[in-house]
Design an enzyme around this catalytic site. Structure first.
Site, PDB file in Angstrom:
ATOM      1  N   ARG A 199       6.011   1.163   9.205  1.00 27.70           N
ATOM      2  CA  ARG A 199       5.115   0.585   8.192  1.00 27.70           C
ATOM      3  C   ARG A 199       5.961  -0.105   7.127  1.00 27.70           C
ATOM      4  O   ARG A 199       6.992   0.426   6.729  1.00 27.70           O
ATOM      5  CB  ARG A 199       4.310   1.711   7.523  1.00 27.70           C
ATOM      6  CG  ARG A 199       3.036   2.042   8.249  1.00 27.70           C
ATOM      7  CD  ARG A 199       2.459   3.357   7.810  1.00 27.70           C
ATOM      8  NE  ARG A 199       2.360   3.537   6.364  1.00 27.70           N
ATOM      9  CZ  ARG A 199       1.773   4.589   5.790  1.00 27.70           C
ATOM     10  NH1 ARG A 199       1.232   5.524   6.538  1.00 27.70           N
ATOM     11  NH2 ARG A 199       1.728   4.717   4.481  1.00 27.70           N
ATOM     12  N   ARG A 209       9.560   7.666   9.801  1.00 33.69           N
ATOM     13  CA  ARG A 209       8.292   7.561  10.538  1.00 33.69           C
ATOM     14  C   ARG A 209       8.202   6.255  11.345  1.00 33.69           C
ATOM     15  O   ARG A 209       8.547   5.181  10.857  1.00 33.69           O
ATOM     16  CB  ARG A 209       7.172   7.597   9.489  1.00 33.69           C
ATOM     17  CG  ARG A 209       5.776   7.500  10.016  1.00 33.69           C
ATOM     18  CD  ARG A 209       4.788   8.117   9.084  1.00 33.69           C
ATOM     19  NE  ARG A 209       4.778   7.546   7.730  1.00 33.69           N
ATOM     20  CZ  ARG A 209       4.073   8.072   6.735  1.00 33.69           C
ATOM     21  NH1 ARG A 209       3.363   9.166   6.914  1.00 33.69           N
ATOM     22  NH2 ARG A 209       4.096   7.510   5.536  1.00 33.69           N
ATOM     23  N   ARG A 249      -6.769   9.617  -5.898  1.00 33.71           N
ATOM     24  CA  ARG A 249      -5.368   9.534  -6.325  1.00 33.71           C
ATOM     25  C   ARG A 249      -5.232   9.310  -7.823  1.00 33.71           C
ATOM     26  O   ARG A 249      -4.116   9.313  -8.338  1.00 33.71           O
ATOM     27  CB  ARG A 249      -4.698   8.362  -5.624  1.00 33.71           C
ATOM     28  CG  ARG A 249      -3.897   8.736  -4.375  1.00 33.71           C
ATOM     29  CD  ARG A 249      -3.547   7.455  -3.681  1.00 33.71           C
ATOM     30  NE  ARG A 249      -2.327   7.404  -2.957  1.00 33.71           N
ATOM     31  CZ  ARG A 249      -2.263   7.376  -1.623  1.00 33.71           C
ATOM     32  NH1 ARG A 249      -3.340   7.517  -0.902  1.00 33.71           N
ATOM     33  NH2 ARG A 249      -1.106   7.222  -1.036  1.00 33.71           N
ATOM     34  N   LYS A 278      -0.668  14.196   5.417  1.00 35.76           N
ATOM     35  CA  LYS A 278      -2.132  14.189   5.233  1.00 35.76           C
ATOM     36  C   LYS A 278      -2.815  13.460   6.383  1.00 35.76           C
ATOM     37  O   LYS A 278      -3.833  13.905   6.884  1.00 35.76           O
ATOM     38  CB  LYS A 278      -2.530  13.433   3.950  1.00 35.76           C
ATOM     39  CG  LYS A 278      -1.913  13.893   2.675  1.00 35.76           C
ATOM     40  CD  LYS A 278      -2.505  13.117   1.492  1.00 35.76           C
ATOM     41  CE  LYS A 278      -2.089  11.640   1.424  1.00 35.76           C
ATOM     42  NZ  LYS A 278      -0.669  11.425   1.139  1.00 35.76           N
ATOM     43  N   ARG A 299       6.670   4.726  -4.196  1.00 33.00           N
ATOM     44  CA  ARG A 299       5.468   5.499  -3.828  1.00 33.00           C
ATOM     45  C   ARG A 299       5.571   6.923  -4.347  1.00 33.00           C
ATOM     46  O   ARG A 299       4.593   7.480  -4.838  1.00 33.00           O
ATOM     47  CB  ARG A 299       5.271   5.483  -2.313  1.00 33.00           C
ATOM     48  CG  ARG A 299       4.862   4.115  -1.808  1.00 33.00           C
ATOM     49  CD  ARG A 299       4.841   4.060  -0.297  1.00 33.00           C
ATOM     50  NE  ARG A 299       3.818   4.887   0.290  1.00 33.00           N
ATOM     51  CZ  ARG A 299       3.844   5.311   1.550  1.00 33.00           C
ATOM     52  NH1 ARG A 299       4.842   4.996   2.337  1.00 33.00           N
ATOM     53  NH2 ARG A 299       2.864   6.037   2.009  1.00 33.00           N
TER      54      ARG A 299
END
Ligand code: AMP
Length: 214
Positions: free
Chosen positions: A155, A121, A83, A8, A166
């Site tokens: 992160r 990532r 969300r 996203k 998550r």
């Protein structure tokens, strides 16, 4: 919309760069907030590190304030919002107040890809360039291609233990929202298992046809 790791953020960034729509990323706003030295920042840090959601009242306040600024007059891209059902209800109210239609777009990615996307990532702390150790590694190990002085960072919430929470949080709290938008015939799907440029082409079509209708 989309699960964590669906891409996203990448798409919202492209929409901002190429169509001039401001990217409003609640995740990025909370990452900035958690760097400050306040009791609120401490609370946000604690929730994010566990992979849990920040409370609705704070999230809603942040979005209301940000979308009220001048650069949002001609539309904006919400990245990672709504969300929860309370956030979706607030967005509907906000859209009426601002006289804007809502176009939910789901970046749809199979579950097995999501974990690798997140745990792999890496970001450049200088220019925000994104890499992935599995799919898009930097040319030299852990160093940004554009800023060779910068060591790439992971992160905190992309660590494997947080990623699991998550994804579970998404399934429990956000997935039901998709049903809600689907039932209203509003939701547009794009296949998010492809490269970012192909995904962007589909999203651009949806967004530009929406703009023409308004
Ligand atoms: P993201 O970068 O969108 O995956 O968001 C990172 C984290 O920020 C999430 O795991 C949540 O802790 C928090 N967050 C981002 N957006 C929201 C939202 N709309 N509601 C509640 N928490 C959020």
């Amino acid at each position: 919309m989309g699960a964590p790791g669906a891409g996203k953020g990448t798409q919202a960034r492209l929409l901002q760069e190429r169509l001039g729509l401001p990217q409003i990323s609640t995740g990025e706003m909370f990452r900035a907030l958690k760097q400050t030295d306040t009791p609120l920042a401490e609370e946000v840090r604690r929730l994010m590190e566990k992979g849990q959601l920040v409370p609705d009242d704070l999230t809603i306040r942040v979005v209301r304030e940000r979308t009220g600024r001048d650069d949002c007059k001609h539309g904006y891209v919400l990245d990672g919002f709504p969300r929860t059902p309370a956030q979706a209800a607030m967005l509907e109210k906000l859209a009426v107040e601002q006289g804007k239609p809502i176009q939910p777009i789901l970046v749809d990615v199979p579950q097995e890809l999501l974990e690798k996307r997140m745990t792999g990532r890496r970001n450049c702390p200088v220019g925000g360039e994104t890499y992935n150790i599995y799919f898009k590694p930097a040319k030299s190990d852990n160093v940004c291609d554009v800023h060779p002085e910068a060591q790439l960072e992971q992160r905190d919430d992309d660590k494997p233990e947080t990623v699991e929470t998550r994804l579970a949080t998404y399934d429990e709290q956000t997935r039901p929202l998709l049903e809600y938008y689907r039932a209203g015939n509003l939701l547009k799907y794009v296949d998010g298992a492809r490269d970012p440029e192909a995904i962007f082409k589909d999203i651009e079509k949806i967004v530009t046809s929406e703009k023409e209708q308004t």
